[in-house]
Design a protein around this motif. Structure first.
Motif, PDB file in Angstrom:
ATOM      1  N   ARG A  14      22.142 -26.755  -2.066  1.00  0.00           N
ATOM      2  CA  ARG A  14      23.222 -26.263  -1.196  1.00  0.00           C
ATOM      3  C   ARG A  14      22.750 -26.228   0.254  1.00  0.00           C
ATOM      4  N   VAL A  15      21.524 -25.769   0.466  1.00  0.00           N
ATOM      5  CA  VAL A  15      20.976 -25.700   1.829  1.00  0.00           C
ATOM      6  C   VAL A  15      20.807 -27.105   2.406  1.00  0.00           C
ATOM      7  N   ALA A  16      20.210 -28.005   1.628  1.00  0.00           N
ATOM      8  CA  ALA A  16      19.949 -29.358   2.125  1.00  0.00           C
ATOM      9  C   ALA A  16      21.251 -30.094   2.445  1.00  0.00           C
ATOM     10  N   VAL A  17      22.207 -30.041   1.523  1.00  0.00           N
ATOM     11  CA  VAL A  17      23.485 -30.729   1.733  1.00  0.00           C
ATOM     12  C   VAL A  17      24.250 -30.067   2.873  1.00  0.00           C
ATOM     13  N   PHE A 100      31.256 -40.497  -6.343  1.00  0.00           N
ATOM     14  CA  PHE A 100      30.084 -39.794  -6.846  1.00  0.00           C
ATOM     15  C   PHE A 100      28.854 -40.315  -6.128  1.00  0.00           C
ATOM     16  N   ILE A 101      27.792 -39.538  -6.187  1.00  0.00           N
ATOM     17  CA  ILE A 101      26.499 -39.959  -5.664  1.00  0.00           C
ATOM     18  C   ILE A 101      25.442 -39.446  -6.629  1.00  0.00           C
ATOM     19  N   THR A 102      24.411 -40.257  -6.853  1.00  0.00           N
ATOM     20  CA  THR A 102      23.365 -39.914  -7.808  1.00  0.00           C
ATOM     21  C   THR A 102      22.179 -39.282  -7.090  1.00  0.00           C
ATOM     22  N   GLU A 106      19.625 -40.517  -0.400  1.00  0.00           N
ATOM     23  CA  GLU A 106      19.276 -40.503   1.013  1.00  0.00           C
ATOM     24  C   GLU A 106      20.477 -39.976   1.792  1.00  0.00           C
ATOM     25  N   LYS A 107      20.213 -39.368   2.923  1.00  0.00           N
ATOM     26  CA  LYS A 107      21.270 -38.802   3.758  1.00  0.00           C
ATOM     27  C   LYS A 107      22.326 -39.849   4.117  1.00  0.00           C
ATOM     28  N   ASN A 108      21.871 -41.068   4.467  1.00  0.00           N
ATOM     29  CA  ASN A 108      22.835 -42.104   4.874  1.00  0.00           C
ATOM     30  C   ASN A 108      23.710 -42.550   3.700  1.00  0.00           C
ATOM     31  N   GLN A 109      23.210 -42.440   2.452  1.00  0.00           N
ATOM     32  CA  GLN A 109      24.039 -42.781   1.297  1.00  0.00           C
ATOM     33  C   GLN A 109      25.205 -41.802   1.173  1.00  0.00           C
TER      34      GLN A 109
END
Length: 122
Positions: A14-17, A100-102, A106-109
């Motif tokens: 949660r913090v990172a995102v 969705f993202i797996t 990476e941030k850019n993804q």
């Protein structure tokens, strides 16, 4: 300023995102650690975007999507999945999740997925 609700049972995620979204000019209007909280916060805040973990206690991300979408078909939900959850991803997309993202990603993804979804809204 676009708004985002971040749903993950792991605080570090949660913090990172949240930090990524703040860097991109979003307001993080809420955080939830399970699907039940996500459903309540979505109804309360109606964010522009939701990142939704699949595997969580109390209520899964998939069940939360199935509860949010019938009442809020405009919801922009990105499922965040671990490897090997393809069947659940298909079910989430069929239930109305936008993409969705797996993990790990990476941030850019994530930014590419976000831009694609909000492009449909603008």
């Amino acid at each position: 300023m676009p708004t985002v609700l971040i749903v993950d049972d792991a605080l570090f995620m949660r913090v990172a995102v949240g930090n990524m979204f703040r860097e991109w000019g979003f307001e993080v209007i809420g955080e939830a650690s399970n699907g039940r909280e996500a459903v309540e916060l979505y109804s309360q805040f109606r964010p522009d975007l939701v990142t939704m973990d699949i595997t969580m206690p109390v209520m899964s991300g998939l069940d939360a999507v199935k509860e949010i979408m019938p009442e809020h078909p405009e919801a922009n939900i990105i499922m965040m999945t671990a490897l090997g959850q393809q069947r659940i991803i298909v079910e989430a997309i069929e239930a109305g999740a936008k993409d969705f993202i797996t993990k790990p990603f990476e941030k850019n993804q994530l930014k590419t997925v976000v831009d694609n979804i909000l492009g449909y809204v603008d």
